[in-house]
Scaffold this motif. Structure first.
Motif, PDB file in Angstrom:
ATOM      1  N   VAL A   1       0.851  -1.202   0.000  1.00  0.00           N
ATOM      2  CA  VAL A   1       0.000   0.000   0.000  1.00  0.00           C
ATOM      3  C   VAL A   1       0.884   1.249   0.000  1.00  0.00           C
ATOM      4  CG1 VAL A   1      -1.822   1.255   1.231  1.00  0.00           C
ATOM      5  CG2 VAL A   1      -1.809  -1.252   1.255  1.00  0.00           C
ATOM      6  N   THR A   2       1.856   1.265   0.882  1.00  0.00           N
ATOM      7  CA  THR A   2       2.828   2.376   0.935  1.00  0.00           C
ATOM      8  C   THR A   2       4.223   1.730   0.949  1.00  0.00           C
ATOM      9  OG1 THR A   2       2.518   2.363   3.347  1.00  0.00           O
ATOM     10  CG2 THR A   2       1.330   4.044   2.111  1.00  0.00           C
ATOM     11  N   PRO A   3       4.742   1.380  -0.212  1.00  0.00           N
ATOM     12  CA  PRO A   3       5.923   0.511  -0.293  1.00  0.00           C
ATOM     13  C   PRO A   3       7.217   1.165   0.204  1.00  0.00           C
ATOM     14  CG  PRO A   3       5.155   1.174  -2.482  1.00  0.00           C
ATOM     15  CD  PRO A   3       4.178   1.724  -1.500  1.00  0.00           C
ATOM     16  N   PRO A   4       8.231   0.328   0.442  1.00  0.00           N
ATOM     17  CA  PRO A   4       9.519   0.825   0.940  1.00  0.00           C
ATOM     18  C   PRO A   4      10.110   1.957   0.086  1.00  0.00           C
ATOM     19  CG  PRO A   4       9.461  -1.546   1.122  1.00  0.00           C
ATOM     20  CD  PRO A   4       8.194  -1.150   0.416  1.00  0.00           C
ATOM     21  N   SER A   5       9.815   1.978  -1.223  1.00  0.00           N
ATOM     22  CA  SER A   5      10.360   3.067  -2.053  1.00  0.00           C
ATOM     23  C   SER A   5       9.841   4.428  -1.562  1.00  0.00           C
ATOM     24  CB  SER A   5       9.969   2.854  -3.524  1.00  0.00           C
ATOM     25  OG  SER A   5       8.571   2.718  -3.635  1.00  0.00           O
ATOM     26  N   GLU A   6       8.598   4.469  -1.089  1.00  0.00           N
ATOM     27  CA  GLU A   6       8.029   5.715  -0.551  1.00  0.00           C
ATOM     28  C   GLU A   6       8.749   6.106   0.739  1.00  0.00           C
ATOM     29  OE1 GLU A   6       5.733   7.647  -1.810  1.00  0.00           O
ATOM     30  OE2 GLU A   6       5.034   6.374  -3.451  1.00  0.00           O
ATOM     31  N   ALA A   7       9.004   5.090   1.559  1.00  0.00           N
ATOM     32  CA  ALA A   7       9.678   5.345   2.841  1.00  0.00           C
ATOM     33  C   ALA A   7      11.095   5.878   2.595  1.00  0.00           C
ATOM     34  CB  ALA A   7       9.725   4.060   3.664  1.00  0.00           C
ATOM     35  N   ARG A   8      11.769   5.274   1.611  1.00  0.00           N
ATOM     36  CA  ARG A   8      13.141   5.729   1.296  1.00  0.00           C
ATOM     37  C   ARG A   8      13.124   7.166   0.809  1.00  0.00           C
ATOM     38  NH1 ARG A   8      13.767   0.527  -0.789  1.00  0.00           N
ATOM     39  NH2 ARG A   8      14.627  -0.700   0.908  1.00  0.00           N
ATOM     40  N   ALA A   9      12.148   7.496  -0.023  1.00  0.00           N
ATOM     41  CA  ALA A   9      12.067   8.869  -0.548  1.00  0.00           C
ATOM     42  C   ALA A   9      11.853   9.857   0.608  1.00  0.00           C
ATOM     43  CB  ALA A   9      10.926   8.972  -1.561  1.00  0.00           C
ATOM     44  N   MET A  10      11.029   9.486   1.575  1.00  0.00           N
ATOM     45  CA  MET A  10      10.825  10.382   2.728  1.00  0.00           C
ATOM     46  C   MET A  10      12.104  10.499   3.544  1.00  0.00           C
ATOM     47  SD  MET A  10       6.985   9.780   4.202  1.00  0.00           S
ATOM     48  CE  MET A  10       7.156   8.043   4.576  1.00  0.00           C
ATOM     49  N   ALA A  11      12.780   9.364   3.738  1.00  0.00           N
ATOM     50  CA  ALA A  11      14.023   9.383   4.527  1.00  0.00           C
ATOM     51  C   ALA A  11      15.080  10.246   3.843  1.00  0.00           C
ATOM     52  CB  ALA A  11      14.535   7.961   4.723  1.00  0.00           C
ATOM     53  N   ASP A  12      15.124  10.208   2.509  1.00  0.00           N
ATOM     54  CA  ASP A  12      16.104  11.023   1.779  1.00  0.00           C
ATOM     55  C   ASP A  12      15.798  12.512   1.921  1.00  0.00           C
ATOM     56  OD1 ASP A  12      17.460   8.832   0.966  1.00  0.00           O
ATOM     57  OD2 ASP A  12      16.576   8.740  -1.047  1.00  0.00           O
ATOM     58  N   ALA A  13      14.510  12.844   2.031  1.00  0.00           N
ATOM     59  CA  ALA A  13      14.126  14.260   2.030  1.00  0.00           C
ATOM     60  C   ALA A  13      14.106  14.896   3.428  1.00  0.00           C
ATOM     61  CB  ALA A  13      12.761  14.419   1.370  1.00  0.00           C
ATOM     62  N   ILE A  14      13.931  14.090   4.466  1.00  0.00           N
ATOM     63  CA  ILE A  14      13.832  14.652   5.830  1.00  0.00           C
ATOM     64  C   ILE A  14      15.228  14.659   6.452  1.00  0.00           C
ATOM     65  CG2 ILE A  14      12.816  14.369   8.131  1.00  0.00           C
ATOM     66  CD1 ILE A  14      10.435  12.937   6.794  1.00  0.00           C
ATOM     67  N   PRO A  15      15.714  15.839   6.869  1.00  0.00           N
ATOM     68  CA  PRO A  15      17.102  15.938   7.324  1.00  0.00           C
ATOM     69  C   PRO A  15      17.476  14.991   8.472  1.00  0.00           C
ATOM     70  CG  PRO A  15      16.148  18.131   7.025  1.00  0.00           C
ATOM     71  CD  PRO A  15      15.040  17.154   6.807  1.00  0.00           C
ATOM     72  N   LEU A  16      16.718  14.980   9.569  1.00  0.00           N
ATOM     73  CA  LEU A  16      17.138  14.195  10.737  1.00  0.00           C
ATOM     74  C   LEU A  16      16.385  12.865  10.800  1.00  0.00           C
ATOM     75  CD1 LEU A  16      17.173  17.035  13.440  1.00  0.00           C
ATOM     76  CD2 LEU A  16      19.132  16.031  12.252  1.00  0.00           C
ATOM     77  N   SER A  17      16.441  12.129   9.702  1.00  0.00           N
ATOM     78  CA  SER A  17      15.607  10.926   9.657  1.00  0.00           C
ATOM     79  C   SER A  17      16.419   9.647   9.847  1.00  0.00           C
ATOM     80  CB  SER A  17      14.875  10.854   8.316  1.00  0.00           C
ATOM     81  OG  SER A  17      15.803  10.713   7.278  1.00  0.00           O
ATOM     82  N   ARG A  18      15.712   8.629  10.291  1.00  0.00           N
ATOM     83  CA  ARG A  18      16.271   7.273  10.355  1.00  0.00           C
ATOM     84  C   ARG A  18      15.241   6.349   9.714  1.00  0.00           C
ATOM     85  NH1 ARG A  18      17.674   4.728  16.192  1.00  0.00           N
ATOM     86  NH2 ARG A  18      19.075   6.513  16.185  1.00  0.00           N
ATOM     87  N   LEU A  19      15.720   5.409   8.918  1.00  0.00           N
ATOM     88  CA  LEU A  19      14.802   4.501   8.220  1.00  0.00           C
ATOM     89  C   LEU A  19      14.961   3.081   8.750  1.00  0.00           C
ATOM     90  CD1 LEU A  19      12.863   3.780   5.827  1.00  0.00           C
ATOM     91  CD2 LEU A  19      14.904   3.517   4.406  1.00  0.00           C
ATOM     92  N   CYS A  20      13.842   2.439   8.980  1.00  0.00           N
ATOM     93  CA  CYS A  20      13.881   1.043   9.417  1.00  0.00           C
ATOM     94  C   CYS A  20      12.922   0.233   8.547  1.00  0.00           C
ATOM     95  CB  CYS A  20      13.466   1.004  10.885  1.00  0.00           C
ATOM     96  SG  CYS A  20      13.103  -0.626  11.464  1.00  0.00           S
ATOM     97  N   VAL A  21      13.464  -0.751   7.839  1.00  0.00           N
ATOM     98  CA  VAL A  21      12.628  -1.615   7.002  1.00  0.00           C
ATOM     99  C   VAL A  21      12.463  -2.947   7.736  1.00  0.00           C
ATOM    100  CG1 VAL A  21      12.377  -2.710   4.738  1.00  0.00           C
ATOM    101  CG2 VAL A  21      13.571  -0.507   4.924  1.00  0.00           C
ATOM    102  N   ILE A  22      11.235  -3.348   7.996  1.00  0.00           N
ATOM    103  CA  ILE A  22      11.000  -4.551   8.794  1.00  0.00           C
ATOM    104  C   ILE A  22      10.749  -5.758   7.880  1.00  0.00           C
ATOM    105  CG2 ILE A  22       9.528  -5.618  10.543  1.00  0.00           C
ATOM    106  CD1 ILE A  22       9.119  -2.985  11.806  1.00  0.00           C
TER     107      ILE A  22
END
Ligand code: MLT
Length: 268
Positions: A216-237
């Protein structure tokens, strides 16, 4: 518990007495009980608050549409009601859309942000079309038909195989939703604005979690948000779908707890 906010009774719950406050916003068409694994595990170290959006759970279901901005105003009303000046704000999927709408208006009230299985972009035209089809389905056949339509997309294949009890629990949650809640939220999501422009302006620490099998909201979307938000951390489960907090609660909670310790500190 119920709080009368913006003309509606909103269901909410608080667990844990100390530590920073974590307010969690549920996905569509669920309710606050989807956060039970987090309330249970994390309330030893944090005060965890969950709420039902209008139209869902114990909340009243006035006529829609429920825009993300309106739901964000309900969040603000609840924060004021509970005398919470600043919180760690988390949302899954639709809860994430609302968290972004809230951050756009009230960034000073957000200490850190959790965006789980969600996206920043607005609906593509074909997605918007399916929302209006689902509104008709809900009006014609009720929440059971919505559950039938949505369930296959919400969980990872391994969850269907190994956790039939979770599938049934989810079905019951969706079947308990009201037609007004379903249609109000669908109309609000369909018309929500694009929040991509907001991402580089998010100044607080942000944790982005996504199930590796979320369709529904795939990891590619999450990665794009992580790339754009300065103080972000990404966790793929691994082996989780769209409802990663319910499907893989231990990994979800561990990632959230570790991040919270890093960004807001452990309870004294
Ligand atoms: C949700 O889980 O909140 C919904 O699937 C979000 C959406 O339909 O965009």
């Amino acid at each position: 518990m119920l709080a009368f906010i913006n003309g509606v009774n909103l269901g909410h719950e608080s667990r844990g007495t100390h530590g920073p406050v974590l307010l969690l916003l549920h996905g569509f068409p669920l309710n606050r009980t989807m956060w039970e694994p987090q309330l249970h595990d994390l309330s030893t170290d944090f005060r965890v608050v969950t709420m039902d959006f209008r139209g869902f759970g114990e909340s009243d279901a006035p006529k829609g549409p429920y825009t993300m901005e309106l739901l964000a105003e309900d969040v603000r009303g609840l924060l004021n009601h509970l005398a919470l000046e600043q919180v760690v704000l988390g949302g899954l999927s639709m809860g994430g859309y609302v968290a972004l709408a809230f951050y756009r208006k009230y960034p000073e009230r957000v200490r850190a942000l959790l965006l789980a299985d969600t996206r920043a972009g607005a609906d593509l035209p074909e997605v918007r079309k399916t929302r209006y089809e689902m509104i008709e389905l809900a009006q014609r056949e009720g929440p059971g038909a919505v559950a039938e339509r949505m369930l296959p997309r919400l969980l990872a294949p391994s969850t269907f195989q190994r956790h039939p009890e979770l599938v049934e629990r989810l079905r019951r949650i969706i079947e308990a939703a009201t037609v007004r809640g379903i249609t109000g939220a669908l109309a609000g999501m369909a018309e929500r604005p694009d929040s991509t422009d907001l991402l580089p302006k998010i100044a607080c620490p942000t944790l982005i979690i996504v199930g590796e099998n979320d369709i529904v909201t795939p990891p590619s979307e999450a990665r794009a948000m992580a790339d754009a938000i300065p103080l972000s951390r990404l966790c793929v489960i691994p082996e989780a779908g769209h409802l990663s907090n319910m499907e893989k609660p231990s990994i979800f909670n561990q990632s959230l707890r570790d991040w919270l310790y890093d960004v807001v500190g452990s309870p004294s």
